[in-house]
Design a protein around this motif. Structure first.
Motif: not given
Length: 378
Positions: A10-11, A19-20, A244-246, A290-291
């Motif tokens: 998921l991460f 885009g990472n 967290i994504y925000d 996570t991102c």
């Protein structure tokens, strides 16, 4: 696939969406894994975000069973329609507020979706509106709140809930709306005083700009406000990966601004001043894990040990602790256990929770009698 492997997958999808990470680097998954990813993305309110990553995958990796794919796509379609509805409601509300001489901006939700590559795919809920009467300053804050309440009532919005320290609830076109007088709060009175003072300075500098028919706060405001919102939820109610994504999206956009270093320095100084420095360093590590956020995008040095603990809490609890199976299903008991579990990490905030609630009860009761505010219970 184990739960740990599902979370790691998921991460990776979140990193692809941001885009990472290259979509080509994601291995192919079987049907059971995709089902687990779909369920976890629903739990964490990132259905649309993860779907955007799935669409970027090479055809050989898009091995979703048809039933999962159709269900997922259906969820995303409904989400997009909901976002269109909320965008329209925000624009209408802004126009109505301007008609009664109120400045306003939309916090979180729809204003943050503007930073997304695909704005309609951010999971959405209610509308959070910060409102500011254009008339002269009020001698007491309760007078300001009462003035706002009466003016909002004159617009014909349906009351939903009682008035609390920082907002009140109404309904507009069948959509819940939180009208904010203050951004939020910290239970520690010294930190809260500094936080509210910072907010007043932001308002005086008109920290918002207009787009899509309504106003949104600038990035420098959100760097502090969104972190505090995450801080409060994680400590007392439970948080989720969407928040967290925000913040990851926010930092990605910050990196594109020419004076990003100056904005970072100002935000870090405020974060430290209001007692969230340690928490922020833990969240920096969570953002990396996570991102896939590059170190250059972070605003503070990451704290791995604290970050691991916070990430575990996020994955276990979900929003408002609804999916937390570690303890009692009673909400009040969950809150108590959560406070006890996190006390050793954030005691300066958690220790003031009960005193703040007692003061808050007295404050609401006093103003309920004075101004005939709605009853304390919904």
């Amino acid at each position: 696939m184990s739960r740990l492997q599902t979370e790691r997958a998921l991460f990776q999808l979140l990193s692809i969406s941001l885009g990472n990470m290259s979509p080509d680097d994601l291995p192919a998954y079987d049907a059971q894994t995709w089902l687990s990813l779909y369920k976890e993305s629903k739990k964490q309110s990132i259905v649309g975000i993860v779907w955007s990553a799935v669409e970027k995958l090479p055809l050989q990796n898009q091995s979703l069973p048809l039933n999962i794919k159709m269900g997922w796509y259906g969820q995303v379609y409904l989400l997009e329609q909901r976002n269109i509805t909320l965008d329209g409601a925000c624009a209408k509300l802004t126009e109505k507020l301007e008609s009664i001489s109120f400045d306003s901006f939309v916090a979180k939700g729809q204003s943050l979706s503007q930073l997304y590559d695909e704005p309609l795919r951010r999971d959405c809920g209610d509308i959070d509106l910060f409102v500011f009467p254009r008339q002269s300053k009020f001698p007491r804050y309760d007078l300001k709140i009462e003035y706002i309440r009466r003016k909002i009532d004159s617009l014909g919005l349906k009351k939903l809930g009682y008035i609390v320290y920082h907002h009140a609830e109404w309904e507009f076109d069948h959509i819940p709306v939180e009208i904010h007088f203050r951004p939020s709060f910290l239970t520690n009175p010294w930190h809260n005083k500094k936080y509210q003072t910072w907010f007043e300075r932001q308002v005086e500098s008109r920290c918002w700009s207009k787009n899509r028919g309504y106003y949104s706060p600038v990035i420098s405001f959100n760097l502090v406000y969104l972190l505090q919102h995450l801080f409060f939820h994680l400590l007392f109610e439970g948080s989720k990966l969407r928040q967290i994504y925000d913040y990851a999206i926010l930092l990605k956009h910050l990196a594109k601004i020419p004076d990003a270093d100056i904005i970072k320095a100002g935000a870090c100084a405020t974060i430290e001043e209001v007692g969230m420095g340690r928490f922020a360093r833990g969240i920096m590590w969570v953002l990396q894990q996570t991102c896939g956020l590059p170190a250059a995008h972070l605003i503070m040095e990451p704290n791995k040990k604290l970050g691991e603990y916070l990430l575990h809490e996020i994955m276990e609890s979900g929003f408002y602790g609804k999916t937390d199976t570690r303890n009692s299903q009673n909400r009040r008991m969950k809150r108590f256990i959560r406070r006890a579990r996190l006390f050793h990490l954030f005691y300066s905030e958690i220790a003031w929770d009960i005193p703040f609630r007692l003061w808050h009860w007295w404050w609401r009761r006093t103003n309920q009698i004075k101004y005939h505010w709605p009853h304390l219970e919904k």
